[in-house]
Design a protein around this motif. Structure first.
Motif, PDB file in Angstrom:
ATOM      1  N   LEU A 188       2.573 -39.596 -87.120  1.00 20.81           N
ATOM      2  CA  LEU A 188       2.804 -40.841 -87.842  1.00 20.81           C
ATOM      3  C   LEU A 188       2.917 -40.538 -89.332  1.00 20.81           C
ATOM      4  CD1 LEU A 188       0.411 -43.334 -86.004  1.00 20.81           C
ATOM      5  CD2 LEU A 188       2.765 -42.699 -85.475  1.00 20.81           C
ATOM      6  N   ASP A 189       3.946 -41.060 -89.964  1.00 21.63           N
ATOM      7  CA  ASP A 189       4.242 -40.740 -91.357  1.00 21.63           C
ATOM      8  C   ASP A 189       3.240 -41.403 -92.303  1.00 21.63           C
ATOM      9  OD1 ASP A 189       6.515 -39.313 -90.567  1.00 21.63           O
ATOM     10  OD2 ASP A 189       7.748 -41.134 -90.584  1.00 21.63           O
ATOM     11  N   ASP A 190       2.680 -40.606 -93.199  1.00 25.25           N
ATOM     12  CA  ASP A 190       1.796 -41.109 -94.269  1.00 25.25           C
ATOM     13  C   ASP A 190       0.707 -42.031 -93.721  1.00 25.25           C
ATOM     14  OD1 ASP A 190       3.436 -39.799 -96.210  1.00 25.25           O
ATOM     15  OD2 ASP A 190       4.860 -41.450 -96.031  1.00 25.25           O
ATOM     16  N   PHE A 191       0.138 -41.672 -92.588  1.00 28.05           N
ATOM     17  CA  PHE A 191      -0.837 -42.559 -91.951  1.00 28.05           C
ATOM     18  C   PHE A 191      -2.129 -42.655 -92.753  1.00 28.05           C
ATOM     19  CE2 PHE A 191      -4.070 -43.704 -88.772  1.00 28.05           C
ATOM     20  CZ  PHE A 191      -3.488 -44.866 -88.302  1.00 28.05           C
ATOM     21  N   LYS A 192      -2.418 -41.637 -93.545  1.00 32.29           N
ATOM     22  CA  LYS A 192      -3.624 -41.705 -94.369  1.00 32.29           C
ATOM     23  C   LYS A 192      -3.604 -42.932 -95.263  1.00 32.29           C
ATOM     24  CE  LYS A 192      -6.405 -38.965 -97.590  1.00 32.29           C
ATOM     25  NZ  LYS A 192      -6.479 -40.002 -98.635  1.00 32.29           N
ATOM     26  N   GLY A 193      -2.398 -43.329 -95.703  1.00 33.40           N
ATOM     27  CA  GLY A 193      -2.286 -44.513 -96.542  1.00 33.40           C
ATOM     28  C   GLY A 193      -2.722 -45.783 -95.836  1.00 33.40           C
ATOM     29  N   VAL A 194      -2.519 -45.849 -94.521  1.00 36.28           N
ATOM     30  CA  VAL A 194      -2.972 -47.021 -93.755  1.00 36.28           C
ATOM     31  C   VAL A 194      -4.491 -47.103 -93.800  1.00 36.28           C
ATOM     32  CG1 VAL A 194      -3.063 -48.078 -91.460  1.00 36.28           C
ATOM     33  CG2 VAL A 194      -0.954 -46.989 -92.248  1.00 36.28           C
ATOM     34  N   ASN A 195      -5.162 -45.981 -93.533  1.00 36.45           N
ATOM     35  CA  ASN A 195      -6.630 -45.969 -93.573  1.00 36.45           C
ATOM     36  C   ASN A 195      -7.154 -46.281 -94.970  1.00 36.45           C
ATOM     37  OD1 ASN A 195      -7.139 -45.372 -90.848  1.00 36.45           O
ATOM     38  ND2 ASN A 195      -6.852 -43.185 -91.188  1.00 36.45           N
ATOM     39  N   ASP A 196      -6.524 -45.688 -95.992  1.00 36.52           N
ATOM     40  CA  ASP A 196      -7.006 -45.885 -97.359  1.00 36.52           C
ATOM     41  C   ASP A 196      -6.784 -47.313 -97.843  1.00 36.52           C
ATOM     42  OD1 ASP A 196      -7.739 -43.249 -97.392  1.00 36.52           O
ATOM     43  OD2 ASP A 196      -6.026 -42.561 -98.574  1.00 36.52           O
ATOM     44  N   THR A 197      -5.672 -47.937 -97.431  1.00 37.80           N
ATOM     45  CA  THR A 197      -5.324 -49.270 -97.930  1.00 37.80           C
ATOM     46  C   THR A 197      -5.948 -50.381 -97.107  1.00 37.80           C
ATOM     47  OG1 THR A 197      -3.199 -48.390 -98.701  1.00 37.80           O
ATOM     48  CG2 THR A 197      -3.401 -50.788 -98.549  1.00 37.80           C
ATOM     49  N   ASP A 267       4.004 -51.451 -92.021  1.00 40.13           N
ATOM     50  CA  ASP A 267       5.198 -50.697 -91.633  1.00 40.13           C
ATOM     51  C   ASP A 267       4.798 -49.236 -91.440  1.00 40.13           C
ATOM     52  OD1 ASP A 267       6.830 -52.907 -91.803  1.00 40.13           O
ATOM     53  OD2 ASP A 267       7.267 -52.588 -93.919  1.00 40.13           O
ATOM     54  N   VAL A 268       4.812 -48.813 -90.202  1.00 44.77           N
ATOM     55  CA  VAL A 268       4.429 -47.440 -89.872  1.00 44.77           C
ATOM     56  C   VAL A 268       5.609 -46.775 -89.184  1.00 44.77           C
ATOM     57  CG1 VAL A 268       2.794 -45.958 -88.666  1.00 44.77           C
ATOM     58  CG2 VAL A 268       2.027 -48.140 -89.612  1.00 44.77           C
ATOM     59  N   THR A 269       5.947 -45.583 -89.609  1.00 43.30           N
ATOM     60  CA  THR A 269       7.036 -44.837 -88.980  1.00 43.30           C
ATOM     61  C   THR A 269       6.495 -43.530 -88.415  1.00 43.30           C
ATOM     62  OG1 THR A 269       7.617 -43.758 -91.068  1.00 43.30           O
ATOM     63  CG2 THR A 269       8.741 -45.825 -90.556  1.00 43.30           C
ATOM     64  N   ALA A 270       7.330 -42.851 -87.670  1.00 42.37           N
ATOM     65  CA  ALA A 270       6.921 -41.593 -87.041  1.00 42.37           C
ATOM     66  C   ALA A 270       8.019 -40.557 -87.200  1.00 42.37           C
ATOM     67  CB  ALA A 270       6.616 -41.805 -85.561  1.00 42.37           C
ATOM     68  N   MET A 300       8.851 -30.704 -86.030  1.00 36.79           N
ATOM     69  CA  MET A 300       8.399 -31.949 -86.670  1.00 36.79           C
ATOM     70  C   MET A 300       8.267 -31.750 -88.174  1.00 36.79           C
ATOM     71  SD  MET A 300       5.540 -33.499 -88.088  1.00 36.79           S
ATOM     72  CE  MET A 300       4.169 -32.523 -87.475  1.00 36.79           C
ATOM     73  N   LEU A 301       7.677 -30.615 -88.602  1.00 40.61           N
ATOM     74  CA  LEU A 301       7.530 -30.342 -90.024  1.00 40.61           C
ATOM     75  C   LEU A 301       8.894 -30.206 -90.699  1.00 40.61           C
ATOM     76  CD1 LEU A 301       4.604 -27.775 -89.846  1.00 40.61           C
ATOM     77  CD2 LEU A 301       4.476 -30.084 -90.757  1.00 40.61           C
ATOM     78  N   ASN A 302       9.835 -29.605 -89.993  1.00 45.61           N
ATOM     79  CA  ASN A 302      11.197 -29.494 -90.513  1.00 45.61           C
ATOM     80  C   ASN A 302      11.787 -30.873 -90.751  1.00 45.61           C
ATOM     81  OD1 ASN A 302      13.623 -28.315 -91.262  1.00 45.61           O
ATOM     82  ND2 ASN A 302      14.368 -28.143 -89.164  1.00 45.61           N
ATOM     83  N   ALA A 303      11.567 -31.781 -89.797  1.00 44.25           N
ATOM     84  CA  ALA A 303      12.077 -33.152 -89.936  1.00 44.25           C
ATOM     85  C   ALA A 303      11.378 -33.891 -91.070  1.00 44.25           C
ATOM     86  CB  ALA A 303      11.896 -33.899 -88.619  1.00 44.25           C
ATOM     87  N   LYS A 304      10.075 -33.635 -91.258  1.00 44.35           N
ATOM     88  CA  LYS A 304       9.348 -34.251 -92.375  1.00 44.35           C
ATOM     89  C   LYS A 304       9.980 -33.839 -93.699  1.00 44.35           C
ATOM     90  CE  LYS A 304       5.320 -36.030 -90.563  1.00 44.35           C
ATOM     91  NZ  LYS A 304       4.768 -37.369 -90.821  1.00 44.35           N
ATOM     92  N   GLN A 305      10.282 -32.562 -93.821  1.00 41.14           N
ATOM     93  CA  GLN A 305      10.867 -32.060 -95.064  1.00 41.14           C
ATOM     94  C   GLN A 305      12.263 -32.613 -95.296  1.00 41.14           C
ATOM     95  OE1 GLN A 305      10.557 -27.853 -94.432  1.00 41.14           O
ATOM     96  NE2 GLN A 305       8.332 -27.818 -94.636  1.00 41.14           N
ATOM     97  N   ALA A 306      12.937 -32.982 -94.209  1.00 44.97           N
ATOM     98  CA  ALA A 306      14.296 -33.522 -94.324  1.00 44.97           C
ATOM     99  C   ALA A 306      14.296 -35.026 -94.604  1.00 44.97           C
ATOM    100  CB  ALA A 306      15.077 -33.237 -93.041  1.00 44.97           C
ATOM    101  N   GLY A 307      13.129 -35.650 -94.605  1.00 48.71           N
ATOM    102  CA  GLY A 307      13.095 -37.066 -94.941  1.00 48.71           C
ATOM    103  C   GLY A 307      12.281 -37.960 -94.044  1.00 48.71           C
ATOM    104  N   LYS A 308      11.624 -37.424 -93.012  1.00 48.73           N
ATOM    105  CA  LYS A 308      10.755 -38.187 -92.108  1.00 48.73           C
ATOM    106  C   LYS A 308      11.578 -39.184 -91.280  1.00 48.73           C
ATOM    107  CE  LYS A 308       6.932 -37.896 -95.413  1.00 48.73           C
ATOM    108  NZ  LYS A 308       5.930 -38.625 -96.210  1.00 48.73           N
TER     109      LYS A 308
END
Length: 578
Positions: A188-197, A267-270, A300-308
């Protein structure tokens, strides 16, 4: 995006095994039933363990053993003595029953609290439905099943965990060609932000809801697994690459709906990595499953670097070593602190006015038993992505303060600079960690400087500025590292309270050969000094560069010309005084 209200609760609360699911539904008899008739009932059915008698004080269990004891009597005249007795007369003085909602752990506790003479007798279970009779042995078997299930499943989502995948994968894939086995690695993209917010409760609800969506968009024969945190996997058996890709696309599509928690729209993406078992050749001691998982993680990491928010695929025709290594770094890094494989080296900082080394920069190093020496450029971005940077950063601050105290005690006090990620600022704990470490080791605040690295953008500049000002007010220095790269701008210099700016090596490289480069650096130094901010030049490798910086009145320099990063015992300023 569409909206879906999330009402998920932890799987363990929804699916806990309870007493009402064990045993068998009891035969219920009126209390006025003749005891001899009950005796005949037992004689007619040798498997019947007991009946429930509806007595004036409530339902009570009358077991086969209990009735036979009463009917036999001491001299074998029990049946004659009880010829006119009723079922209610056969009951003991106290009636014992338990709720059908009791879980296995609670039920075992109740059993163990019973008197020894009756501890292992069947339980009468009552609740909303018909009474049930539950043998004690079933309760202990149920508890064992609960423990086994818990060891193989994720308690939040109810999905199989990594351990169960490892156990079941060989059987699931035994008769399938490698070219028709695939794995999806989902993060899940940037999921830490969900917990923090929104808080961890909201995060748990989103994870449980995503698990339900994920299960709903894969095939019945696919195995969905929660690996941990915000990472999931799907084992695909009997698919070609196109079919596996179609499943991956459906996973992304299932995220098109908003997650709605307590009226809040999230808004959560993967991002999904896809690997086929046929991609994997020789992976040494790794199992085939672990090797394919590693390749999917790398994709998956390759896809993250390409823009998630996309499906990543490592083409089998290209070298996958880099992606596999990055995936292994993600696996090994959480254990680095526990295993003691992190260390600090120190690079001296030279005062250009006096020519003395008045301080050092602490640089973290990682030597892993499996990976060998891992450069910070490889593991720091991974640490920032996974959140491990918070633990590593706190450790660096503590270790650096401890070393500063050792140098002070030896009569060679040196100011130590430590790198701090913007993610540490975002966590809101930086000030407490710094002041706590200074107090723990008894180090004056002016012997510590924090360097804000620019590998990740500072999103909350006002919050970061407040924390940095708190540190400056206590005497701690604050430097902006690598100025001129990534996210550094003149606006950032104005937004953040700073005592030092470190000019990036890319600006310093040509100051002795390019007039324009020299003019830019010279102008920057004078602008900063006019604002009361000291300057440090990074990456100094030639004497001509050092001479040019002295002519510009730069305050401090560091680089290989002065010293490479070294162990604490080899720091020149500390060594010369001994």
């Amino acid at each position: 995006m569409r909206d879906t209200e999330c009402n998920a609760m932890p799987y363990s609360q929804q699916n806990a095994l309870v007493l009402g699911e064990l045993g068998f539904e009891a035969i219920v008899l009126p209390g006025s039933t003749q005891a001899l008739d009950v005796d005949e009932l037992f004689r007619a059915d040798s498997s019947l363990r007991g009946v429930v008698v509806d007595s004036p004080s409530g339902p009570a269990l009358l077991s086969r053993n209990q009735l036979e004891y009463k009917m036999s009597g001491r001299l074998g005249f029990g049946r004659a003595l009880h010829a006119r007795a009723t079922a209610a007369d056969m009951l003991g003085a106290s009636h014992f029953s338990v709720s059908d909602r009791l879980g296995m752990s609670e039920a075992v506790a109740v059993i163990l609290e019973r008197p020894e003479a009756s501890r292992y007798q069947d339980l009468l279970v009552v609740g909303e439905g018909a009474p049930r009779i539950v043998p004690v042995s079933e309760v202990f078997e149920g508890l064992s099943a609960v423990f086994r299930h818990a060891s193989l499943h994720d308690p939040l989502t109810g999905l199989p965990n990594r351990r169960m995948l490892e156990l079941e994968a060989p059987a699931l894939t035994r008769n399938t060609d490698r070219s028709r086995i695939g794995i999806l690695f989902i993060d899940l993209d940037d999921f830490k932000g969900v917990n923090d917010t929104f808080g961890h409760r909201a995060g748990d609800i989103v994870l449980a809801e995503f698990a339900a969506r994920l299960t709903g968009c894969v095939r019945d024969e696919d195995t969905v697994v929660r690996l941990g945190g915000d990472e999931f996997a799907v084992l695909l058996v009997g698919v070609d690459e196109a079919e596996a890709g179609a499943v991956a696309d459906r996973v992304l599509e299932c995220m098109d709906e908003h997650f709605v928690v307590d009226g809040q729209h999230l808004d959560v993406t993967a991002t999904v990595g896809l690997a086929m078992a046929s991609d994997v050749t020789d992976e040494g001691a790794l199992s085939r499953l672990e090797a394919v998982l590693r390749h999917a993680d790398g994709a998956m990491l390759n896809a993250k670097q390409a823009g998630k928010r996309r499906v990543g695929r490592i083409c089998p025709a290209v070298d996958v070593g880099g992606f596999a290594r990055e995936a292994l770094i993600r696996r090994r890094l959480p254990g680095a602190l526990r295993e003691g494989t992190l260390s600090l080296q120190y690079q001296p900082l030279r005062d250009l006015a006096t020519g003395e080394d008045h301080g050092v920069e602490a640089l973290v190093r990682w030597t892993d038993p499996e990976l060998g020496q891992v450069p910070p450029s490889e593991f720091i971005p991974v640490a920032e992505h996974t959140g491990e940077i918070l633990r590593i950063g706190a450790w660096v601050i503590d270790q650096a303060c401890g070393q500063a105290r050792l140098w002070s005690d030896a009569g060679t006090p040196l100011r130590v600079a430590v790198n701090v990620s913007p993610l540490q600022l975002a966590s809101g704990t930086l000030v407490a960690e710094v002041l706590g470490a200074l107090d723990k080791h008894g180090v004056p605040a002016n012997l510590l400087e924090v360097e804000i690295t620019e590998g990740t953008a500072i999103t909350d500049k006002s919050g970061a500025a407040a924390q940095l000002q708190q540190l400056i007010d206590t005497g701690v220095g604050v430097a902006l590292d690598d100025y001129g790269t990534d996210y550094s701008t003149l606006a950032l210099l104005r937004a953040l309270p700073l005592t030092t700016v470190k000019i990036a090596k890319s600006f310093i490289d040509e100051i002795d050969t390019d007039e324009r480069a020299a003019a830019i650096v010279n102008g920057l130094i004078h602008v900063l000094q006019a604002a009361g901010v000291k300057t440090t030049a990074e990456g100094v490798e030639r004497n001509t560069q050092l001479a040019a910086l002295r002519g510009m009145a730069c305050d401090t320099a560091q680089g290989y010309l002065i010293s490479r990063p070294v162990a604490p015992v080899d720091v020149p300023a500390a060594t010369c005084s001994r």
